[in-house]
Design a protein around this motif. Structure first.
Motif, short mmCIF file in Angstrom:
data_model
loop_
_atom_site.label_atom_id
_atom_site.label_comp_id
_atom_site.label_asym_id
_atom_site.label_seq_id
_atom_site.Cartn_x
_atom_site.Cartn_y
_atom_site.Cartn_z
N ALA A 11 0.82 -1.20 0.00
CA ALA A 11 0.00 0.00 0.00
C ALA A 11 0.86 1.26 0.00
N ALA A 12 1.97 1.23 0.75
CA ALA A 12 2.87 2.39 0.80
C ALA A 12 3.52 2.65 -0.55
N LEU A 13 3.87 1.58 -1.24
CA LEU A 13 4.48 1.74 -2.56
C LEU A 13 3.52 2.40 -3.53
N MET A 14 2.25 2.03 -3.46
CA MET A 14 1.25 2.60 -4.34
C MET A 14 0.84 4.01 -3.90
N GLY A 15 1.16 4.38 -2.65
CA GLY A 15 0.73 5.65 -2.12
C GLY A 15 1.55 6.84 -2.55
N ASP A 16 2.69 6.60 -3.21
CA ASP A 16 3.52 7.70 -3.70
C ASP A 16 2.99 8.18 -5.04
N LEU A 17 2.83 9.50 -5.22
CA LEU A 17 2.22 10.04 -6.44
C LEU A 17 3.01 9.68 -7.69
N ALA A 20 2.53 6.04 -8.40
CA ALA A 20 1.16 5.80 -8.85
C ALA A 20 0.98 6.20 -10.31
N ASN A 21 1.60 7.33 -10.71
CA ASN A 21 1.52 7.76 -12.11
C ASN A 21 2.20 6.76 -13.03
N MET A 22 3.32 6.21 -12.59
CA MET A 22 4.02 5.21 -13.40
C MET A 22 3.18 3.96 -13.58
N MET A 23 2.60 3.48 -12.48
CA MET A 23 1.80 2.26 -12.55
C MET A 23 0.57 2.47 -13.44
N HIS A 72 10.00 -1.66 -18.70
CA HIS A 72 9.29 -2.01 -17.47
C HIS A 72 7.81 -2.22 -17.80
N ARG A 73 7.23 -3.26 -17.19
CA ARG A 73 5.80 -3.54 -17.36
C ARG A 73 5.24 -4.07 -16.06
N LEU A 74 3.91 -4.08 -15.93
CA LEU A 74 3.28 -4.66 -14.76
C LEU A 74 3.62 -6.14 -14.69
N ALA A 75 3.84 -6.63 -13.47
CA ALA A 75 4.34 -7.99 -13.31
C ALA A 75 3.31 -9.06 -13.64
N SER A 76 2.02 -8.76 -13.50
CA SER A 76 1.01 -9.79 -13.71
C SER A 76 -0.37 -9.16 -13.85
N PRO A 77 -1.33 -9.92 -14.37
CA PRO A 77 -2.71 -9.43 -14.40
C PRO A 77 -3.24 -9.11 -13.01
N VAL A 79 -1.68 -7.68 -10.58
CA VAL A 79 -1.27 -6.32 -10.25
C VAL A 79 -2.18 -5.32 -10.96
N ALA A 80 -2.51 -5.61 -12.22
CA ALA A 80 -3.41 -4.72 -12.96
C ALA A 80 -4.78 -4.67 -12.31
N ARG A 81 -5.27 -5.81 -11.84
CA ARG A 81 -6.58 -5.84 -11.18
C ARG A 81 -6.54 -5.02 -9.90
N MET A 82 -5.43 -5.08 -9.17
CA MET A 82 -5.30 -4.30 -7.95
C MET A 82 -5.37 -2.81 -8.26
N ILE A 83 -4.65 -2.37 -9.30
CA ILE A 83 -4.64 -0.96 -9.66
C ILE A 83 -6.02 -0.51 -10.11
N GLU A 84 -6.69 -1.33 -10.94
CA GLU A 84 -8.02 -0.99 -11.41
C GLU A 84 -9.00 -0.86 -10.24
#
Length: 241
Positions: A11-17, A20-23, A72-77, A79-84
């Motif tokens: 959660a902390a990793l995703m919390g940085d702006l 988050a923009n990169m992901m 660089h790409r998302l590691a797995s589907p 991870v994409a589902r988490m972001i969505e």
């Protein structure tokens, strides 16, 4: 078993702006360089490299070398589902004075092109993708449950006739994409109804790109339908594209 420490770290990793923009930029399924991601995040290339190292070490991103470049790409589907999912929740909460104020809930992106048709990691999403899914379900070509989905015999024939490479989709459930589900529903961010994901969703999306039915819009996850796409997909799914 998942520990709360690992949950908090993710959660902390995703919390940085910047991160988050990169992901979010990688949600269209493409691989980007550190320079490209630095531009998206609005940070220096050196800073971007540090962020990317953290995300890669945590298993959220994967890096591939090709010649002198690193992509660089998302590691797995997953991870994409988490972001969505995070985007979906954040969209409901977004807006000034949100605490204690009733307001109309507008789901998904405000950009009309994104709402209409976009990529969700490696498959199609948005109004048209949901309409395509609805039509297949109405025809008995696809069946969804809470746990997953399945193509019927009629659905297999329909997609094969459309030109979707189902053999490649089946092969994609192993190897590099190990753990990928053959077919599953994905709750659409804007429509809040399912569209097709899994290996079948990826194969259908690839077919649309390969046959020139859709094209990417620069700088966004939105896709546009070509005249051939309007005609072919509109006729095949009996929808207004």
């Amino acid at each position: 078993m998942l520990s709360t420490a690992t949950f908090a770290e993710t959660a902390a990793l995703m919390g940085d702006l910047a991160r988050a923009n990169m992901m979010a930029a990688l949600m269209d399924g493409r691989a980007l360089t550190a320079t490209e991601l630095a531009r998206v995040a609005g940070v220096a290339p050196q800073t971007a490299s540090g962020h990317l190292a953290l995300l890669t070490d945590a298993g959220l991103l994967t890096m591939e070398r090709q010649g002198r470049h690193r992509y660089h790409r998302l590691a797995s589907p997953a991870v994409a589902r988490m972001i969505e999912s995070i985007m979906s929740v954040a969209g409901d909460l977004d807006g000034p004075g949100r605490a204690g104020r009733k307001r109309t809930v507008v789901t998904g992106p405000r950009d009309q092109a994104l709402r209409y048709a976009r990529t969700c990691y490696d498959h199609l999403a948005g109004q048209i993708a949901v309409a395509m899914t609805d039509r297949m379900a109405e025809r008995g070509q696809i069946e969804f449950t809470a746990d997953g989905g399945a193509l019927t015999t009629g659905g297999t024939q329909f997609l094969s006739d459309l030109g979707v490479d189902l053999d490649a989709a089946l092969a994609g459930t192993g190897g590099r994409d190990s753990g990928r589900t053959f077919c599953r529903p994905c709750l659409d961010w804007s429509e809040r109804r399912p569209h097709i994901a899994g290996a079948i969703g990826k194969a259908l999306c690839l077919c649309c790109f390969d046959r020139g039915w859709i094209r990417r819009l620069d700088g966004t996850r939105a896709v546009a339908f070509t005249p051939a796409g309007h005609a072919m997909l509109g006729q095949a799914f009996n929808i207004a594209v």
